[in-house]
Design an enzyme around this catalytic site. Structure first.
Site, PDB file in Angstrom:
ATOM      1  N   ASP A 128      -5.419   6.740  -0.585  1.00  0.00           N
ATOM      2  CA  ASP A 128      -5.077   6.478  -1.505  1.00  0.00           C
ATOM      3  C   ASP A 128      -5.305   7.313  -2.646  1.00  0.00           C
ATOM      4  O   ASP A 128      -5.610   8.261  -2.423  1.00  0.00           O
ATOM      5  CB  ASP A 128      -6.751   5.639  -1.960  1.00  0.00           C
ATOM      6  CG  ASP A 128      -6.180   4.726  -4.182  1.00  0.00           C
ATOM      7  OD1 ASP A 128      -5.591   3.656  -3.817  1.00  0.00           O
ATOM      8  OD2 ASP A 128      -6.869   5.107  -4.716  1.00  0.00           O
ATOM      9  N   SER A 129      -4.294   6.772  -3.344  1.00  0.00           N
ATOM     10  CA  SER A 129      -3.884   8.165  -4.420  1.00  0.00           C
ATOM     11  C   SER A 129      -4.818   8.603  -4.752  1.00  0.00           C
ATOM     12  O   SER A 129      -5.038   9.854  -5.765  1.00  0.00           O
ATOM     13  CB  SER A 129      -2.986   7.526  -5.382  1.00  0.00           C
ATOM     14  OG  SER A 129      -3.467   6.481  -6.418  1.00  0.00           O
ATOM     15  N   CYS A 144      -3.399   1.439  -1.336  1.00  0.00           N
ATOM     16  CA  CYS A 144      -2.613   1.338  -2.907  1.00  0.00           C
ATOM     17  C   CYS A 144      -1.331   0.797  -3.300  1.00  0.00           C
ATOM     18  O   CYS A 144      -0.727   0.961  -2.521  1.00  0.00           O
ATOM     19  CB  CYS A 144      -3.029   3.065  -2.700  1.00  0.00           C
ATOM     20  SG  CYS A 144      -1.602   3.578  -4.073  1.00  0.00           S
ATOM     21  N   GLU A 200     -11.154   5.664 -13.673  1.00  0.00           N
ATOM     22  CA  GLU A 200     -10.904   7.525 -13.686  1.00  0.00           C
ATOM     23  C   GLU A 200     -11.785   8.143 -14.234  1.00  0.00           C
ATOM     24  O   GLU A 200     -12.029   9.157 -14.296  1.00  0.00           O
ATOM     25  CB  GLU A 200     -10.164   7.979 -13.356  1.00  0.00           C
ATOM     26  CG  GLU A 200      -9.455   7.402 -12.149  1.00  0.00           C
ATOM     27  CD  GLU A 200      -8.354   8.150 -10.736  1.00  0.00           C
ATOM     28  OE1 GLU A 200      -8.404   9.051 -11.391  1.00  0.00           O
ATOM     29  OE2 GLU A 200      -8.495   6.999  -9.990  1.00  0.00           O
ATOM     30  N   CYS A 214      -3.828  -3.382  -7.936  1.00  0.00           N
ATOM     31  CA  CYS A 214      -4.259  -2.010  -8.610  1.00  0.00           C
ATOM     32  C   CYS A 214      -5.500  -2.380  -7.735  1.00  0.00           C
ATOM     33  O   CYS A 214      -6.346  -2.620  -8.502  1.00  0.00           O
ATOM     34  CB  CYS A 214      -3.614  -0.901  -9.764  1.00  0.00           C
ATOM     35  SG  CYS A 214      -4.442  -0.492  -9.531  1.00  0.00           S
ATOM     36  N   HIS A 224      -7.954  -0.469  -8.318  1.00  0.00           N
ATOM     37  CA  HIS A 224      -8.886   0.061  -9.387  1.00  0.00           C
ATOM     38  C   HIS A 224      -9.296  -0.964 -10.705  1.00  0.00           C
ATOM     39  O   HIS A 224     -10.431  -0.329 -10.666  1.00  0.00           O
ATOM     40  CB  HIS A 224      -8.359   1.409 -10.646  1.00  0.00           C
ATOM     41  CG  HIS A 224      -7.731   2.738  -9.599  1.00  0.00           C
ATOM     42  ND1 HIS A 224      -7.088   2.648  -9.242  1.00  0.00           N
ATOM     43  CD2 HIS A 224      -8.761   3.834 -10.410  1.00  0.00           C
ATOM     44  CE1 HIS A 224      -7.044   4.428  -8.838  1.00  0.00           C
ATOM     45  NE2 HIS A 224      -7.682   5.278  -9.859  1.00  0.00           N
TER      46      HIS A 224
END
Length: 272
Positions: A11-12, A74, A159, A193, A195
């Site tokens: 993942d990024s 991702c 994040e 996504c 996240h």
């Protein structure tokens, strides 16, 4: 057969840990290596060429660590890099390796979650602009109309661990309202996504309770189980023992502090 290969998960940044958690929950016996490219995150606003280059570098790093199978956990990398890697790089340089993404598994089943055939997709600018979900969903469910909404502020909020604070409400409501304004009869919203599942408490408040909110972790985990059942030649090469290794291109201390929020458990990472 050398059955020592770990499954690579890329993942990024941190988001892929939500997918990893689901995969490890359903397939606990396998060995895994997770790589987060935190030093160059977020990927969402980069060009196709840049994301392809970053993703390929990380995939090749996982190959060098012994991974024969890599999951791009991702959406942006799956949208902008996966096809080129599968069609160009693997046949020429890595014919015995496989790279899978998160978009196709979701597109294959999303029809099960809508009655109105009006589906919302919320993702990064990169994922939305790629049109990947429109194309993939149309292959399996041409009757479904897909409405997309980019949510550029959500990843930074998450994040920075501000996603559950009151200040995040404005951005959650703004993007949810913009999506619903596109079509009042949307009855399924895909969080495109990895996240975004961390925003579920706020999303359940911001979206009508008639809408099913779909996260990808369990879908991708089930898709991987199906893949390994169909490809025993790959499954036989995978190492067992339940070992989990974590790597980051960024600062391991910072990674460890944030990663537990996504993975649901404390972890210890190393610099790639």
């Amino acid at each position: 057969m050398n059955n020592t290969s770990p499954i690579g998960i890329f993942d990024s940044g941190y988001g892929g840990l939500t997918v990893f958690r689901s995969i490890a929950g359903q397939l606990p016996d396998y060995n895994y290596i997770y790589l987060g490219d935190n030093a160059r995150s977020p990927y969402g606003d980069h060009s196709f060429d840049t994301i392809y280059r970053y993703t390929l570098e990380c995939v090749e790093w996982l190959f060098a660590k012994g991974c024969k199978l890599v999951i791009l956990a991702c959406n942006t990398a799956s949208a902008k890099a996966l096809r080129t890697i599968q069609q160009k790089d693997l046949p020429l340089k890595y014919p015995d390796r496989r790279v899978l993404g998160v978009i196709r598994p979701t597109a294959e089943v999303i029809g099960q979650y809508t009655s109105s055939n009006q589906v919302g997709v919320m993702g990064t600018r990169g994922t939305v602009n790629s049109q990947s979900y429109l194309l993939e969903i149309n292959k399996f469910f041409p009757e479904i109309i897909v409405h997309q909404q980019s949510c550029p502020m959500w990843v930074p909020l998450i994040e920075n661990n501000e996603h559950l604070q009151a200040g995040a409400d404005f951005f959650v409501n703004e993007y949810c309202n913009a999506l619903i304004e596109q079509a009042k009869d949307i009855d399924c919203v895909l969080l495109a996504c990895t996240h975004y599942p961390l925003l579920l408490p706020k999303l359940k408040t911001a979206l009508p309770d008639t809408i099913t909110i779909l996260s990808q972790g369990e879908i991708v985990a089930q898709s991987l189980i199906n893949y390994l059942n169909r490809h025993p030649e790959m499954e036989e090469q995978l190492g067992k023992g339940g070992k989990k290794e974590f790597y980051t291109s960024g600062d391991p201390t910072a990674f460890d502090e944030h990663a537990s929020i996504f993975f649901g458990a404390e972890l210890k990472s190393s610099k790639m």
